[in-house]
Design a protein around this motif. Sequence first.
Motif, short mmCIF file in Angstrom:
data_model
loop_
_atom_site.label_atom_id
_atom_site.label_comp_id
_atom_site.label_asym_id
_atom_site.label_seq_id
_atom_site.Cartn_x
_atom_site.Cartn_y
_atom_site.Cartn_z
N MET A 191 0.86 -1.16 0.03
CA MET A 191 0.11 -0.22 0.04
C MET A 191 0.89 1.49 0.02
SD MET A 191 -3.14 0.35 -0.14
CE MET A 191 -3.04 1.57 -1.06
N ASP A 192 1.93 1.34 0.81
CA ASP A 192 2.73 2.44 0.83
C ASP A 192 3.46 2.53 -0.29
OD1 ASP A 192 2.23 2.88 3.54
OD2 ASP A 192 4.01 1.81 4.35
N THR A 193 3.83 1.50 -1.12
CA THR A 193 4.48 1.66 -2.63
C THR A 193 3.51 2.32 -3.48
OG1 THR A 193 5.89 -0.17 -1.96
CG2 THR A 193 5.74 0.45 -4.41
N LEU A 194 2.53 1.91 -3.49
CA LEU A 194 1.25 2.21 -4.32
C LEU A 194 1.30 3.73 -4.23
CD1 LEU A 194 -1.20 -0.57 -4.51
CD2 LEU A 194 0.04 0.00 -6.26
N ARG A 195 1.09 4.15 -2.82
CA ARG A 195 0.89 5.85 -2.67
C ARG A 195 1.93 6.40 -3.01
NH1 ARG A 195 -0.84 4.23 3.01
NH2 ARG A 195 -3.31 4.16 2.99
N ARG A 196 3.38 5.98 -3.03
CA ARG A 196 4.56 6.73 -3.35
C ARG A 196 4.32 6.92 -4.89
NH1 ARG A 196 6.93 3.88 0.68
NH2 ARG A 196 8.01 2.35 -1.00
N GLU A 197 3.93 5.70 -5.63
CA GLU A 197 3.96 5.85 -7.32
C GLU A 197 3.06 6.64 -7.43
OE1 GLU A 197 3.26 1.42 -8.08
OE2 GLU A 197 5.21 1.08 -7.63
N GLU A 198 1.76 6.87 -6.89
CA GLU A 198 0.65 7.62 -7.45
C GLU A 198 0.96 9.12 -7.18
OE1 GLU A 198 -3.74 7.49 -5.96
OE2 GLU A 198 -3.39 6.39 -7.83
N ASN A 199 1.83 9.41 -6.30
CA ASN A 199 2.41 10.67 -5.80
C ASN A 199 3.60 11.04 -6.47
OD1 ASN A 199 0.01 11.22 -4.02
ND2 ASN A 199 1.14 10.32 -2.21
N ALA A 200 3.87 10.34 -7.15
CA ALA A 200 5.57 10.60 -8.06
C ALA A 200 5.21 11.32 -9.13
CB ALA A 200 6.27 9.41 -8.31
#
Length: 200
Positions: A191-200
């Motif tokens: 979940m943390d990885t997905l959030r980072r990718e989405e905010n990148a």
Amino acid sequence: MEQLDTITVECADAVGAKATRILIQDNLADLSLNRAIGRLKVFMDPVESVFIFAATLRLGTPAIKLKDFARVEMGSLGRDEVRIELEREVYTVKLLNKLWERYGKENVEQPDKKVIVVKTDPVKEVDALRELVIEERQQEILDRLIDAIALRIIPEGFRVRKHELSTSHVLFVASEDTLKPEWIKKGKDMMDTLRREENA
């Protein structure tokens, strides 16, 4: 797949990963959920008997309140009533159902197709009626999403589950066996990885 940014299925079995990806795509499309999901990642291990589903959500549309499509005012002088004048009639059926549920059919009249009169204390109820939620689009989408994940996507027999659900994300960890702490941690990391990718 319309609007969905990315979908990743991680599994040692390539055939199982491809089948799961197709299953997810078909179910999201069938329930018109593609636009509601930003990024989606699944981890599955048939040997360990674990299935993890993580996704970021884009629900957007806020709830529709009575004040969004009608004027709500105190009724005639000296009468205990609230007068609702509809500017758009698209939500009339849902509105009437909510009013009947809250005040009883005997206290709701519709003398005109654009006018509804509710017999109630106007001082107490006029502001509450303005804020009355008629359609909760986000909740309807979340309900369809839970149906898709819990009943259609998670493998049958994976009855031991832990989930998180909000307007920004959904996370399911499921297994046939007792959930291991490392699986729950893996889900949170995904979940943390997905959030980072989405905010990148």
